[in-house]
Design a protein around this motif. Sequence first.
Motif, PDB file in Angstrom:
ATOM      1  N   MET A 344       4.204  17.188 -11.984  1.00  0.00           N
ATOM      2  CA  MET A 344       3.192  16.189 -11.664  1.00  0.00           C
ATOM      3  C   MET A 344       1.911  16.863 -11.157  1.00  0.00           C
ATOM      4  SD  MET A 344       3.615  12.883  -9.323  1.00  0.00           S
ATOM      5  CE  MET A 344       4.308  11.740 -10.456  1.00  0.00           C
ATOM      6  N   ARG A 555       2.161  14.165   9.804  1.00  0.00           N
ATOM      7  CA  ARG A 555       2.665  13.019   9.043  1.00  0.00           C
ATOM      8  C   ARG A 555       4.183  12.995   9.021  1.00  0.00           C
ATOM      9  NH1 ARG A 555      -0.343  12.744   4.475  1.00  0.00           N
ATOM     10  NH2 ARG A 555      -1.673  14.388   5.232  1.00  0.00           N
ATOM     11  N   MET A 557       6.070  13.349  11.551  1.00  0.00           N
ATOM     12  CA  MET A 557       6.435  12.488  12.669  1.00  0.00           C
ATOM     13  C   MET A 557       6.044  11.042  12.386  1.00  0.00           C
ATOM     14  SD  MET A 557       4.829  10.849  15.486  1.00  0.00           S
ATOM     15  CE  MET A 557       3.262  11.636  15.684  1.00  0.00           C
ATOM     16  N   ALA A 558       4.809  10.872  11.865  1.00  0.00           N
ATOM     17  CA  ALA A 558       4.296   9.508  11.685  1.00  0.00           C
ATOM     18  C   ALA A 558       5.183   8.701  10.749  1.00  0.00           C
ATOM     19  CB  ALA A 558       2.877   9.564  11.147  1.00  0.00           C
ATOM     20  N   LEU A 559       5.582   9.313   9.636  1.00  0.00           N
ATOM     21  CA  LEU A 559       6.368   8.541   8.679  1.00  0.00           C
ATOM     22  C   LEU A 559       7.791   8.308   9.167  1.00  0.00           C
ATOM     23  CD1 LEU A 559       4.873   9.898   5.411  1.00  0.00           C
ATOM     24  CD2 LEU A 559       5.113   7.511   5.988  1.00  0.00           C
ATOM     25  N   LEU A 561       8.584   7.769  12.247  1.00  0.00           N
ATOM     26  CA  LEU A 561       8.459   6.635  13.150  1.00  0.00           C
ATOM     27  C   LEU A 561       8.232   5.339  12.382  1.00  0.00           C
ATOM     28  CD1 LEU A 561       8.393   8.575  15.541  1.00  0.00           C
ATOM     29  CD2 LEU A 561       6.553   7.210  16.471  1.00  0.00           C
ATOM     30  N   ALA A 562       7.435   5.439  11.319  1.00  0.00           N
ATOM     31  CA  ALA A 562       7.123   4.219  10.570  1.00  0.00           C
ATOM     32  C   ALA A 562       8.390   3.600  10.004  1.00  0.00           C
ATOM     33  CB  ALA A 562       6.141   4.537   9.449  1.00  0.00           C
ATOM     34  N   PHE A 593      12.642  -4.334   1.453  1.00  0.00           N
ATOM     35  CA  PHE A 593      11.193  -4.097   1.470  1.00  0.00           C
ATOM     36  C   PHE A 593      10.871  -2.748   2.100  1.00  0.00           C
ATOM     37  CE2 PHE A 593       7.522  -4.175   4.308  1.00  0.00           C
ATOM     38  CZ  PHE A 593       6.512  -4.267   3.383  1.00  0.00           C
ATOM     39  N   ILE A 597       9.044   0.367   0.104  1.00  0.00           N
ATOM     40  CA  ILE A 597       7.706   0.871   0.428  1.00  0.00           C
ATOM     41  C   ILE A 597       7.785   2.294   0.961  1.00  0.00           C
ATOM     42  CG2 ILE A 597       7.506   0.005   2.825  1.00  0.00           C
ATOM     43  CD1 ILE A 597       4.789  -0.307   0.223  1.00  0.00           C
ATOM     44  N   ASN A 598       8.837   2.594   1.719  1.00  0.00           N
ATOM     45  CA  ASN A 598       8.939   3.938   2.275  1.00  0.00           C
ATOM     46  C   ASN A 598       9.422   4.961   1.266  1.00  0.00           C
ATOM     47  OD1 ASN A 598       8.169   4.325   5.093  1.00  0.00           O
ATOM     48  ND2 ASN A 598       9.412   2.496   5.370  1.00  0.00           N
ATOM     49  N   ILE A 600       8.578   5.197  -1.940  1.00  0.00           N
ATOM     50  CA  ILE A 600       7.427   5.746  -2.663  1.00  0.00           C
ATOM     51  C   ILE A 600       6.567   6.553  -1.704  1.00  0.00           C
ATOM     52  CG2 ILE A 600       5.538   5.199  -4.209  1.00  0.00           C
ATOM     53  CD1 ILE A 600       6.711   2.485  -4.622  1.00  0.00           C
ATOM     54  N   TYR A 603       8.111   9.906  -0.700  1.00  0.00           N
ATOM     55  CA  TYR A 603       8.107  10.833  -1.832  1.00  0.00           C
ATOM     56  C   TYR A 603       6.710  11.442  -1.999  1.00  0.00           C
ATOM     57  CZ  TYR A 603       8.446  12.599  -6.556  1.00  0.00           C
ATOM     58  OH  TYR A 603       8.415  13.422  -7.650  1.00  0.00           O
ATOM     59  N   VAL A 604       5.715  10.566  -1.986  1.00  0.00           N
ATOM     60  CA  VAL A 604       4.350  11.040  -2.197  1.00  0.00           C
ATOM     61  C   VAL A 604       3.940  12.021  -1.101  1.00  0.00           C
ATOM     62  CG1 VAL A 604       1.948  10.318  -2.218  1.00  0.00           C
ATOM     63  CG2 VAL A 604       3.633   9.006  -3.454  1.00  0.00           C
ATOM     64  N   HIS A 605       4.295  11.707   0.140  1.00  0.00           N
ATOM     65  CA  HIS A 605       3.844  12.578   1.217  1.00  0.00           C
ATOM     66  C   HIS A 605       4.630  13.881   1.264  1.00  0.00           C
ATOM     67  CE1 HIS A 605       0.730  10.138   2.810  1.00  0.00           C
ATOM     68  NE2 HIS A 605       1.487   9.090   2.633  1.00  0.00           N
ATOM     69  N   ARG A 608       2.956  15.815  -1.374  1.00  0.00           N
ATOM     70  CA  ARG A 608       1.603  16.204  -1.015  1.00  0.00           C
ATOM     71  C   ARG A 608       1.582  17.426  -0.097  1.00  0.00           C
ATOM     72  NH1 ARG A 608      -3.186  14.810   2.303  1.00  0.00           N
ATOM     73  NH2 ARG A 608      -3.001  16.823   3.284  1.00  0.00           N
TER      74      ARG A 608
END
Lengths: 644, 157
Positions: A344, A555, A557-559, A561-562, A593, A597-598, A600, A603-605, A608
């Motif tokens: 990708m 990120r 940590m952020a994700l 927690l999210a 849900f 949402i998490n 995708i 995976y992206v983060h 990245r």
Amino acid sequence: MSIAKMKRLRLIALNDQKEDLLAGLLHVGCVEVSEAEDKLTDPEWAALVKKDEASVLDVRARINALGSAMEALKKYGGVKSALFEIRSEISEEALFDEALYQKEMESADKINDLVREIAQNYSKENRLSGIRAGLVPWKAADWPMDQESTAATDITFGTCPVKNLMEDLTAAVEAAAPEAAIARIHEDRELKYLMIITHKSVTEAVLEALRPFAFSHAHFKDMPGTAAEEIQKLDISLAALKEERAKLEQEIASYKDEYGVMKICMDRLTADVDKEYTHEKFLKGDSVFYAEGWFPENRMEKLTKELEKFTCAYEYADPQEGDTVPVLCENSKLVTPMHMVTEMYSLPAYDGVDPNPLIFPFFVFYFGFMFADMGYGLIILLVSLFITKKFKPKGTMGYMFNLGILLGISTTICGFFIGSFFGDAVTVISETFMGQTRELWALINPLKDPMTVLYFGIILGIIQMVFGQCIKIWMGFRDGNGLDAVLDVVPWWILFIGIGLTVAFGSPIPVIIGALALICTQGRHNPTIPGKIFGGVASLYDITSWLGDVLSYARLMALMLATTVIANVVNILATLPGSIIAFIVIFVVGHIFNLGINLIGTYVHAARLQYLEFFGKFYKDGGVPFKPLAYNTKYVDVVEDENA
Amino acid sequence: MMTLGTAIAFIGASLAVGLACSGSAKGVGCVGEAGAGVLSEDPGKFAQVLILQIIPGTQGLYGLVAWFFTCMKMGFFAGNLMELTTPQGLSLFAACLPIGIGGYLSAIAQGRCAAAAVSLIVKRPEEMSKGIIMAIMVEFYAILCLLATFLMVNSLI
């Protein structure tokens, strides 16, 4: 475990054997024939050979025909296409079964003829319905529609806008000629439908008198009956058309048992068109043809064995400087799904390094770390396991679900350590429905102690980036300019250690030493002494980009927690109505849900962090993917027949 | 008797959900407009367009989550509303701002990104995953906003 070594193939063979040779190349499936157009610019070559003509368009046309026939079977025959095709295995011989192929192509032609007939049927129906709609308002007129005169009178049908009053119209007609009569046949929201009978001598005068009322004359051709009779006739024709269409559709549906065979033929045509694309790249002489291309070195033996079957001359050579060598990454089964992530971004250059095994542990762990929930992890794991076992998807889909198994495991393990199972579902359920508080064991609770998670993520990031720099040094030594790579990297390490020491002991000297190391080394490529110093000082500015890269790992940590926070909120929402059924509904919908949402997002983060922070330290991209002539089938798996 | 602080905190919670939902509505609407144009040519792309359309819808949900969480913390649902001091109310108000403002703007940005992805799938339907990824990149900032709001509200009362 690396980028496959490629060899160049040059081949001269007889024109007579071209078809068989193409089939042979398809069979070994490891040769990418490249364009040899540079040869044609050489006059000596151009005198001998020209570009070969291939029948790509012809095969493409057949693919389209078969494709639309298959679509028609789906539409009229009730053939369902599955999301995941369960591939059957088939031998090469069966794939290229000529008799079956001819038969299916005939069926496809027949189906396409039927589809065309249905289309004609529809357009006829449209035309007739249009005429019928035009006749409906005239239903009350009991006069043959196309008979516009008798011996002494003219009969005129026509319309005028509804706002004109009937009295005004009648008055106008009477004023123009007493030998005339006007009658209203019908009236709708826009128009009045009128029939006017006039003596032949006054027709023109009457029509002239009606002109101010925007009267428009309506003509009907070939309608010997009254409107009502004509409508009846049309209805009969329309019903006949409908019946005919049903018959045509049924006839198409009768082919539905052939759909399975058509799938095989479709795959055969795909192989055919691939062969033709390769064929196109051949250079043709009077009795021989020339081709050149690339193949992975480890397939040499297989290729030689195949080529020996033909009357041909061939040679192998190593790639030379300036060649665009296609890139093929070969990895173990475990690491292969990672190709999805690197492809990708961009393939590595041929002289680069295969990043797949290098990002593998980081990617899988980051994903698990950010998702970190036993419930979600198990769902990902089980769904991926189910799909890979049941449908055995290939290609990107196959990568995706194989990767899903690894990511699921990693998510579950990380979830175990932070004690998260659909967030705090265990606590909430035990409190609400069992009246006692149970909590899962956790090494660390990210909601109560987010800073520890943050530090952990950032340390992980620093480790990964330093690892990336080590790869850069390794690549430097491999390519013979190791010293350069060391000088690029090591001063930064001195600076980082210096920052660490300064923070620990409060003395500014270590930082200054680190900065001096950078100033002395980073400008070394500039020609003049001031240039070297300036370049070195300017490199200090790169500290900001390092800072950015390091903070980017926040990120993690952020994700984490999210995921947990949204899961917890879903749990709280679910308990609010206080009934078990509402709880289950909200719980299921909410967690699906959050999972979606998490999934995708994570995976992206995770990707990245590899693309920007990690690859930035060493990656050499821009490889051209290796696309050999091979079976690229959609519906069946071609199994090798070793005796062939 | 409701205190001024409680009232201010309610304004914050309302702004969180109101702004975030407005943004989502704008974003989802924007993708819908682009999607309807595509569907007029090729109704078969409905599923793909729908997936892209719901992407900017999440900010509204985050806003609702923030509103819900704040109200719950204030005891609104349990029926025993807390009497917050004015500074407490103001800090709750401030805590609600990230998801309100960030949700509003990020949903619009994400909607435009997803609308562009709709035109991507017209020409190259096989590249849809890349369109989704680009739109999801925007999502990250909405998640950060929600996180900021959540952590602040969580520790304030």
